[in-house]
Motif scaffolding. Sequence first.
Motif, PDB file in Angstrom:
ATOM      1  N   ARG A 195     -24.894  27.166  17.070  1.00 25.27           N
ATOM      2  CA  ARG A 195     -25.200  26.787  15.703  1.00 25.27           C
ATOM      3  C   ARG A 195     -24.239  27.531  14.800  1.00 25.27           C
ATOM      4  N   GLY A 196     -23.642  26.826  13.854  1.00 22.64           N
ATOM      5  CA  GLY A 196     -22.793  27.452  12.848  1.00 22.64           C
ATOM      6  C   GLY A 196     -23.542  27.456  11.532  1.00 22.64           C
ATOM      7  N   VAL A 197     -23.652  28.627  10.910  1.00 20.82           N
ATOM      8  CA  VAL A 197     -24.346  28.722   9.634  1.00 20.82           C
ATOM      9  C   VAL A 197     -23.437  29.369   8.601  1.00 20.82           C
ATOM     10  N   GLY A 198     -23.606  28.960   7.371  1.00 18.46           N
ATOM     11  CA  GLY A 198     -22.821  29.510   6.280  1.00 18.46           C
ATOM     12  C   GLY A 198     -23.170  28.786   5.004  1.00 18.46           C
ATOM     13  N   ARG A 199     -22.137  28.509   4.203  1.00 19.05           N
ATOM     14  CA  ARG A 199     -22.387  27.803   2.945  1.00 19.05           C
ATOM     15  C   ARG A 199     -21.284  26.796   2.692  1.00 19.05           C
ATOM     16  N   LEU A 200     -21.644  25.759   1.946  1.00 19.28           N
ATOM     17  CA  LEU A 200     -20.674  24.777   1.493  1.00 19.28           C
ATOM     18  C   LEU A 200     -20.002  25.340   0.250  1.00 19.28           C
ATOM     19  N   VAL A 201     -18.707  25.493   0.293  1.00 20.58           N
ATOM     20  CA  VAL A 201     -17.977  26.141  -0.794  1.00 20.58           C
ATOM     21  C   VAL A 201     -18.135  25.393  -2.110  1.00 20.58           C
ATOM     22  N   ARG A 202     -17.993  24.094  -2.084  1.00 24.34           N
ATOM     23  CA  ARG A 202     -18.010  23.292  -3.316  1.00 24.34           C
ATOM     24  C   ARG A 202     -19.347  23.377  -4.049  1.00 24.34           C
ATOM     25  N   THR A 203     -20.449  23.342  -3.296  1.00 21.04           N
ATOM     26  CA  THR A 203     -21.767  23.296  -3.939  1.00 21.04           C
ATOM     27  C   THR A 203     -22.520  24.615  -3.869  1.00 21.04           C
ATOM     28  N   GLY A 204     -22.109  25.494  -2.961  1.00 23.96           N
ATOM     29  CA  GLY A 204     -22.847  26.734  -2.753  1.00 23.96           C
ATOM     30  C   GLY A 204     -24.071  26.539  -1.880  1.00 23.96           C
ATOM     31  N   GLY A 205     -24.317  25.292  -1.467  1.00 16.75           N
ATOM     32  CA  GLY A 205     -25.484  24.994  -0.636  1.00 16.75           C
ATOM     33  C   GLY A 205     -25.308  25.510   0.788  1.00 16.75           C
ATOM     34  N   PRO A 206     -26.395  25.550   1.526  1.00 18.12           N
ATOM     35  CA  PRO A 206     -26.327  26.058   2.901  1.00 18.12           C
ATOM     36  C   PRO A 206     -25.621  25.079   3.842  1.00 18.12           C
ATOM     37  N   PHE A 207     -24.962  25.635   4.836  1.00 20.91           N
ATOM     38  CA  PHE A 207     -24.363  24.861   5.922  1.00 20.91           C
ATOM     39  C   PHE A 207     -25.055  25.313   7.189  1.00 20.91           C
ATOM     40  N   ASP A 208     -25.559  24.364   7.956  1.00 25.06           N
ATOM     41  CA  ASP A 208     -26.243  24.682   9.209  1.00 25.06           C
ATOM     42  C   ASP A 208     -26.001  23.517  10.159  1.00 25.06           C
ATOM     43  N   MET A 209     -25.157  23.720  11.154  1.00 27.37           N
ATOM     44  CA  MET A 209     -24.754  22.648  12.062  1.00 27.37           C
ATOM     45  C   MET A 209     -24.972  23.104  13.504  1.00 27.37           C
ATOM     46  N   THR A 210     -25.544  22.231  14.300  1.00 27.16           N
ATOM     47  CA  THR A 210     -25.703  22.486  15.724  1.00 27.16           C
ATOM     48  C   THR A 210     -24.604  21.744  16.464  1.00 27.16           C
TER      49      THR A 210
END
Length: 154
Positions: free
Chosen positions: A102-117
Motif C-alpha cells: 500500500r502506498g500512502v501520502g497526499r495528492l499535491v494539487r489538492t492536499g487530499g489523502p493518497f492511499d493506493m493498494t
Amino acid sequence: MPANTPPSVDLPPSAGTPPVELFRRGLRLLLEQDVPGWVALWAEDGVMEFPFAPPGWPRRLTGRAEIAAYMRDYPEHIELHDFPDLEIHRTADAETIVVEMRGVGRLVRTGGPFDMTYVAVVTARDGRFTSYRDYWNPLAVQQPGLGFAGGAAR
C-alpha cells in the motif's frame, strides 16, 4: 520529503543485487522523490506494464527513456509518505518477486489523502529492473488531483 530535498546519492545497483533488495531501494527512492534515481534502477530495455490501466492511460512502457518520461512529473502529483503493509514474495524464479503493498501520502494539487493498494510482479536481472507489471486500482484515478502520467485529471 520536501520537494527541495536533494536527490539520493545512492550508488547504482550492482549486477548481483537481488530483486528484493533492488525493490526496497526503489521504494526508498520514491519516498525521497528521487525519480531519476528510481529510473536508474531500470535496465535500458526494461518494460513496465499496467494491465488494468483505464482508457487514456498507458498500458505498456518500453525502455528506460519511456519509463522516465512517464515518471518525470510524479512528485508534482503525489507525495508518498510510506509503504505500509509491504509483503514481498519470492518465486521459484530467483529473478522474479511478487509484491503486495500500500502506498500512502497526499495528492499535491489538492492536499487530499493518497492511499493506493498495489500488487506487482517484478523481474530483475543483473541488478536492474527488466519487467514490472503493476496491478494498481484504476478506480483510484477518479480522485481529484491525480491527473499525471498520461491520465486526465478528474
